[in-house]
Scaffold this active site. Sequence first.
Site, PDB file in Angstrom:
ATOM      1  CE1 TYR A  94      -4.101  -1.779   0.394  1.00  0.00           C
ATOM      2  CE2 TYR A  94      -3.156  -2.812   2.325  1.00  0.00           C
ATOM      3  CZ  TYR A  94      -4.154  -2.738   1.367  1.00  0.00           C
ATOM      4  OH  TYR A  94      -5.195  -3.623   1.407  1.00  0.00           O
ATOM      5  CD  GLU A 118      -2.580   2.650  -2.479  1.00  0.00           C
ATOM      6  OE1 GLU A 118      -2.084   1.584  -2.062  1.00  0.00           O
ATOM      7  OE2 GLU A 118      -1.924   3.706  -2.596  1.00  0.00           O
TER       8      GLU A 118
END
Length: 371
Positions: A94, A118
């Site tokens: 992420y 993401e």
Amino acid sequence: MKVGTVTEIKKHEYRVGLTPKGVEAFVKHGHEVLVQKGAGEGSAFPDALYKAAGAKIVDKAEDIFAQADMIYKVKEPLEAEYKLIREGQILYTYLHLAPDRLLTDALLKSKCIGIAFETIKDSRGQLPCLIPMSQIAGRLAIQEGAKYLEKPFGGRGVLLSGVPGVPKAEVVVLGAGTVGANAVKIAVGFGARVTVLDVNLQKLEYLEDIYGAALNTQYSTPQNIDAILPTADLVIGAVLIPGSATPQVIKKAHLKTMKPGSVIVDVAIDQGGSSEASHVTYHDNPVYTEDGVVNYCVGNMPGAVANTSTLALENATLNYGLAIADKGVAAALKADKGLLEGLNTFKGKVTYKGVSDAHGLPYVPATEVLS
Ligand SMILES: NC(=O)c1ccc[n+]([C@@H]2O[C@H](COP(=O)([O-])OP(=O)(O)OC[C@H]3O[C@@H](n4cnc5c(N)ncnc54)[C@H](O)[C@@H]3O)[C@@H](O)[C@H]2O)c1
């Protein structure tokens, strides 16, 4: 390829990028895996399991960053890690670069290849590496809500299911997306009386089809929210408009209309929150009481169930990681448009429009840097 997993150093982050099963998969594909000593402890995966799976246990993160072609982790690098990232190194994790200029500059300076979980998309245009965390947060929201409804934790002293002769608790879920639908599932399972509100009628229709008489659905309007909040024992905030500020559908004045000791679990707090009264809290002190209402506003709820979260995250990220290692990063990105959407930075260039827009930095399409 040499793949490295390090211990997460963010406060209260107990997840780890790879489990022993993930290590085994990389090893079976002919790759070498380095795991930092103790990296899996927070998720209940001891070093011995990693060793048995074929990983080499390395004492320091510095040594892993120095050797690995790909760093496979969970959270965005923190400042202490910036200087360790090397030119051409693949950072698979992420990243959340849009709100973080310092990290964006650090990645550009390092000339690494930043692939953000993401922003990877699947063939349906969904975000496969975000969905499992929303599923977990939605389910956990009811578990936490049930706990804080207990008197010793500051709540009203209400059991979600009631008992024969005593009414069930009223659970109100604001938003019927991934978080909301998962909260509904658990709340219905607990035997509470559940109402879900959304502005998307298709989502309400879908949930009503599944749960029938066990679920009330309502279109989300300010009037309906005014009317339902005073009846609620537990409210779950799960509202999101992608790319915009979260609408704060619960106003400060609403709290005074709610039952004393009722609980709001504002899952959407990571995007600003569904309630005007919400401010971020952490796992070590997750609630505060305002106007008699208990507010739970932890921004990284999945961290509380690190074992489940690590396994769920790896389910979503592993195949992409293996493709990168097997094919090489350029070929893997070219072969999968959805994975290419995950490319945020490439050797000093911003390759994700949202990040360039957020920071006013030049944008180079991912397809161009690979050609
Ligand atoms: N705190 C945590 O640890 C954690 C973990 C995972 C997700 N989240 C957050 O939870 C939030 C929800 O995530 P999601 O995956 O369910 O998003 P989602 O896009 O799947 O669902 C959001 C829903 O909100 C609905 N909505 C929009 N405006 C509304 C309104 N005025 N009233 C009622 N509903 C409205 C949308 O129609 C949609 O159905 C996001 O902010 C996400 O970042 C937080």
